[in-house]
Design a protein around this motif. Structure first.
Motif, short mmCIF file in Angstrom:
data_model
loop_
_atom_site.label_atom_id
_atom_site.label_comp_id
_atom_site.label_asym_id
_atom_site.label_seq_id
_atom_site.Cartn_x
_atom_site.Cartn_y
_atom_site.Cartn_z
N VAL A 290 8.26 103.50 65.67
CA VAL A 290 9.37 104.41 65.97
C VAL A 290 9.38 104.75 67.46
CG1 VAL A 290 10.18 106.77 65.62
CG2 VAL A 290 9.59 105.34 63.65
N LEU A 291 8.20 104.99 68.05
CA LEU A 291 8.15 105.31 69.48
C LEU A 291 8.67 104.15 70.32
CD1 LEU A 291 7.41 107.16 71.79
CD2 LEU A 291 5.05 106.32 71.67
N GLU A 292 8.34 102.93 69.92
CA GLU A 292 8.85 101.76 70.65
C GLU A 292 10.37 101.68 70.56
OE1 GLU A 292 6.77 98.50 68.94
OE2 GLU A 292 4.84 99.02 69.87
N GLU A 293 10.92 102.01 69.38
CA GLU A 293 12.39 102.01 69.23
C GLU A 293 13.03 103.05 70.14
OE1 GLU A 293 12.32 100.69 64.47
OE2 GLU A 293 12.73 102.76 65.07
N ILE A 294 12.43 104.23 70.21
CA ILE A 294 12.96 105.31 71.04
C ILE A 294 12.86 104.96 72.52
CG2 ILE A 294 12.55 107.71 71.76
CD1 ILE A 294 11.70 108.26 68.84
N LEU A 295 11.71 104.44 72.94
CA LEU A 295 11.53 104.10 74.35
C LEU A 295 12.45 102.96 74.77
CD1 LEU A 295 7.63 104.36 74.76
CD2 LEU A 295 9.40 106.05 75.31
N ARG A 296 12.71 102.03 73.87
CA ARG A 296 13.64 100.94 74.18
C ARG A 296 15.04 101.52 74.44
NH1 ARG A 296 12.70 98.04 70.05
NH2 ARG A 296 14.44 98.71 68.75
N ASP A 297 15.45 102.48 73.61
CA ASP A 297 16.74 103.14 73.82
C ASP A 297 16.76 103.90 75.13
OD1 ASP A 297 17.64 102.19 71.44
OD2 ASP A 297 17.78 104.14 70.43
N MET A 298 15.67 104.60 75.43
CA MET A 298 15.64 105.45 76.62
C MET A 298 15.64 104.62 77.91
SD MET A 298 13.07 108.56 75.51
CE MET A 298 13.38 109.47 77.03
N ARG A 299 15.12 103.42 77.85
CA ARG A 299 15.13 102.56 79.05
C ARG A 299 16.51 101.98 79.32
NH1 ARG A 299 10.31 100.21 76.40
NH2 ARG A 299 8.47 101.35 77.16
N SER A 300 17.34 101.95 78.31
CA SER A 300 18.69 101.42 78.47
C SER A 300 19.56 102.42 79.22
CB SER A 300 19.31 101.15 77.08
OG SER A 300 20.69 100.90 77.18
N GLU A 301 20.61 101.92 79.87
CA GLU A 301 21.54 102.81 80.57
C GLU A 301 22.58 103.40 79.62
OE1 GLU A 301 23.23 100.88 83.91
OE2 GLU A 301 21.35 100.82 85.05
N ARG A 302 22.60 102.93 78.39
CA ARG A 302 23.47 103.54 77.40
C ARG A 302 22.77 104.73 76.78
NH1 ARG A 302 25.13 98.80 73.41
NH2 ARG A 302 25.81 100.62 72.22
N PRO A 303 23.48 105.83 76.57
CA PRO A 303 22.84 107.03 76.03
C PRO A 303 22.25 106.77 74.63
CG PRO A 303 25.02 107.54 76.88
CD PRO A 303 24.91 106.06 76.86
N MET A 304 21.04 107.24 74.44
CA MET A 304 20.42 107.11 73.12
C MET A 304 21.07 108.11 72.17
SD MET A 304 16.42 107.57 71.93
CE MET A 304 16.25 109.26 72.49
N ARG A 305 21.37 107.65 70.97
CA ARG A 305 21.82 108.50 69.87
C ARG A 305 21.03 108.05 68.65
NH1 ARG A 305 23.56 110.69 73.56
NH2 ARG A 305 25.70 111.28 74.11
N ARG A 306 19.90 108.69 68.41
CA ARG A 306 18.99 108.20 67.37
C ARG A 306 18.59 109.33 66.42
NH1 ARG A 306 16.15 103.68 66.12
NH2 ARG A 306 17.01 102.58 67.93
N LEU A 307 18.56 109.00 65.14
CA LEU A 307 18.09 109.91 64.10
C LEU A 307 16.67 109.53 63.72
CD1 LEU A 307 18.61 112.08 61.83
CD2 LEU A 307 19.36 110.17 60.39
N LEU A 308 15.77 110.52 63.76
CA LEU A 308 14.36 110.30 63.41
C LEU A 308 14.07 111.01 62.10
CD1 LEU A 308 11.46 109.42 63.81
CD2 LEU A 308 11.15 111.32 65.42
N GLN A 309 13.84 110.22 61.06
CA GLN A 309 13.50 110.78 59.76
C GLN A 309 12.01 110.60 59.51
OE1 GLN A 309 16.09 110.30 56.24
NE2 GLN A 309 17.06 108.67 57.40
N GLY A 310 11.44 111.58 58.85
CA GLY A 310 10.03 111.47 58.49
C GLY A 310 9.68 112.57 57.52
#
Length: 708
Positions: A287-307
């Motif tokens: 999950v952290l890798e998915e989030i960091l991949r989004d954050m490195r992109s220039e497109r704004p991250m819009r992610r739901l984290l379920q747990g």
């Protein structure tokens, strides 16, 4: 049947849309005077569109018409008969009986028909009244008919109400189902042929009837097959509109929103991860890798984290916040309650104590000087992370460079609140967290425009919670179990029975009474504390600090501890009046005792008065997995309001059932996203009726997407 085509100068529409009909008050219909208009308003019907989309709650099959002399116990049947008399049954409540019995005669025999609720019908069923009655034949004090549907009718053959499928509508005493059916017939005649918001090609691909035909068929079905086709069309449209809006929202973000690349160097993230007492699970790493991949992109991250409860979502969120700080930005974590916000503040501050990162707290009860200091630190950039409640979105809270927003337990915030916190920065990345597991169907409906990450693994060593139902008559057994845990040096929660939110003083009284009982009678000499939502903020902080430090052994609390409170030494929780809580809430409360290394226990003291309450408690005893429980919960209670329309930005579902209609949902989603991929703003003339309907149904939550 011919109905008058106009009143008050109204002309019959040749072709209309649902949007047109929403602007026409139901009072325009012949036969709807002020009294009926008010009664319809109580049912949520104020326009012609509301009326024709007031769909039946079910359809009664009245094709199995039988003589009373032929009825057999256990069968479902319909009889045409006359009423010979009525009498109330059951004990009166507030001067009114809960039901009545109508004695029926059809020339071949007599049978009592028992009607529960619908007390106003008794006044209409005078001797000699002809009725069509459908229900189950039961043996109880002789043979009787348990009524599911009862209609006044004309003629020996039952008129239009026998020998076919008859819709049964949500109704009240002023507008019974028969009157609603008549008014819907008039409204459909007045509306004329309705334009369809769905493109003709889509209808052809899916084999769906036109909207006009589907609405007519649902209200006045010819046979089972055509009724099923009409229902599928209405379900598909309801889900398609939501999915199309989500697709447009996602396309808008991709085209117009520009964020920033959080290219962190690991100077904060790596020491934080290395300093954790336990390493990340594989699920947390993924999950952290998915989030960091989004954050490195220039497109704004819009992610739901379920747990699930205790899966380590907050630790992942802190890693994301540190990445934002490494890139020169600031982060904000917004929590729904002060107790949870302070819990996050203490845990994050402690975890980052050895790093050059300043964390500040903002809550509504904060002292003026501390608040001013926090605000100035955020404005200047001296503070890199803010943790708070809705106080974060208030006017006067300014960030130097807010680049990541984390919203915890997001369903407790309104759509406007989640938007306002993002407006504190320049299109910041957004991470939405929830410990309330969401079934896949609900996730696709509420968050179909977000990327989804799921932590589906608990940390090693985390033990399942032994959950047991304790009947109210054996309540003392629960406290014997608590006493054994206390003797081992553990701590315990005791949750006060749920009180209606509007009864704030009752909540305080119930909590204080339980506190006094435990302190004086059950655990004399032990440290017993009290925590409820009406206490002053300083009192709450002191109560939690005493429990965290072990000074309080037993904490009597309301649901203020439902989320986020973390005391590893607490190994047992007693939930009084457990039948009053929702399944998701019970699971959250149970999660308070799965934080440590001791075998955790949850004792449900309950006296379930309804079958639904019993099913909830049995499910909690049987299942540990929150995602499985969420499916069970959705099946038990139905969709109802999807977290509340104000909260989710999604309208209530009238005909769709997410668990039942998952295949239709997936197909509607595919069609919607394909259509929007070719026309992101729905500006094609062929799509304008669809665009208009989306704006009508979803309102201001999508209005900004269609700005020219």
């Amino acid at each position: 049947m011919a109905w008058p085509s106009s009143r008050r100068g109204l002309q019959t529409a040749a072709r209309s849309t649902l949007s047109d009909l929403r602007r026409r008050p139901v009072g325009e219909l012949p036969g709807v005077g002020p009294r009926i208009e008010r009664a319809l308003g109580e049912l949520g019907i104020s326009s012609l569109a509301d009326l024709i989309t007031h769909y039946p709650s079910r359809h009664e099959d009245l094709s199995n018409v039988r003589k009373i002399s032929e009825l057999r116990v256990g069968e479902r049947a319909t009889v045409l008969a006359r009423v010979t008399g009525t009498r109330p049954v059951g004990r009166p409540v507030r001067g009114r009986h809960p039901g009545f019995t109508a004695q029926l005669y059809d020339g071949t025999g007599y049978i009592p028909a028992v009607v529960w609720g619908r007390h106003w019908l008794q006044r209409q069923l005078v001797p000699g009244t002809r009725v069509v009655v459908s229900g189950e034949v039961q043996r109880r004090y002789g043979i009787q008919l348990a009524v599911r549907s009862i209609e006044l009718t004309d003629g020996e053959d039952g008129g239009p109400h026998a020998g076919r499928f008859v819709p049964v509508y949500p109704a009240n005493q002023h507008v019974p189902p028969r009157r609603i059916r008549t008014l819907i017939h008039r409204a459909l005649s007045l509306a004329g042929r309705m334009l369809d918001p769905l493109p003709a090609g889509l209808l052809a691909r899916q084999g769906l009837p036109a909207l006009h035909d589907a609405i007519h068929e649902v209200h006045f079905p010819h046979d089972r097959r055509s009724l099923q086709a009409a229902m599928r069309r209405l379900i598909f449209q309801e889900l398609f509109l939501i999915q199309a809006a989500l697709a447009v929202r996602k396309a808008y973000a991709a085209r117009y929103e520009r964020g920033r690349s959080h290219a962190g160097d690991g100077s904060l993230l790596n020491p934080y991860l290395e300093g954790l007492p336990f390493g990340f699970t594989k699920a947390q790493q993924r999950v952290l890798e998915e989030i960091l991949r989004d954050m490195r992109s220039e497109r704004p991250m819009r992610r739901l984290l379920q747990g699930d409860v205790g899966s380590g979502k907050t630790a992942v969120a802190v890693a994301a916040l540190l990445t934002a700080v490494e890139a020169g930005g600031q982060g904000a974590l917004m929590a729904p309650t002060e107790v949870l916000a302070e819990q996050h503040y203490l845990s994050i501050s402690g975890a980052l104590a050895d790093l050059p990162v300043r964390v500040v707290l903002l809550t509504g009860s904060q002292g003026a000087s501390r608040r001013r200091e926090a605000l100035e630190a955020l404005r200047s950039g001296e503070a890199q992370i803010a943790v708070g409640t809705h106080a974060l979105i208030q006017k006067g809270v300014d960030f130097r460079d807010l680049s990541l927003v984390v919203v915890d337990e997001q369903h407790r915030f309104g759509v406007g609140q989640r938007t306002t916190i993002r407006e504190k920065g320049r299109t910041p990345d957004t991470l939405i967290m929830t410990a309330t597991p969401i079934p896949r169907t609900l996730s696709l409906t509420l968050y179909g425009d977000l990327e989804v990450s799921v932590i589906d693994e608990l940390p090693p060593g985390r033990k399942p919670v032994q959950t047991r139902l304790v009947p109210l008559a054996r309540r003392e057994e629960a406290y014997e179990e608590v006493r054994r845990e206390l003797e081992k040096g553990r701590q315990a929660y005791v949750i006060c029975p749920l009180v209606e939110e509007s009864e704030a003083l009752e909540e305080v009284r119930a909590a204080e009474e339980l506190y006094e009982e435990l302190r004086r009678e059950i655990f004399p000499g032990r440290g017993v504390g009290l925590l409820h939502g009406r206490m002053r903020p300083q009192e709450k902080r002191e109560a939690m600090a005493a429990f965290r430090d072990g000074e309080t052994e037993v904490l009597v609390a309301t649901v203020v501890v439902e989320v986020g409170v973390d005391v590893p030494n607490a190994s047992v929780i007693v939930i009084e009046g457990a039948e009053r809580f929702g399944l998701s809430q019970l699971h959250q409360l149970r999660g308070r005792v799965c934080r440590g290394t001791h075998p955790p226990k949850c004792l449900l003291v309950a006296h379930p008065a309804t079958e639904e309450a019993g099913r909830r408690l049995e499910a909690l005893v049987e299942h540990q997995d929150g995602f499985r429980l969420s499916e069970v919960d959705l099946a038990i209670r139905g969709e109802g309001t999807l977290f509340g329309s104000r909260q989710s930005g999604v309208p209530d579902l009238k005909v769709a059932k997410l668990l039942r209609d998952v295949e239709i949902l997936v197909e509607a989603r595919r069609e919607a996203f394909d259509l929007v991929a070719g026309d992101p703003s729905l500006r094609d003339p062929l799509h304008r009726p669809l665009r208009r309907e989306i704006r009508e149904v979803l309102g201001r939550d999508v209005e900004w997407l269609f700005r020219e």
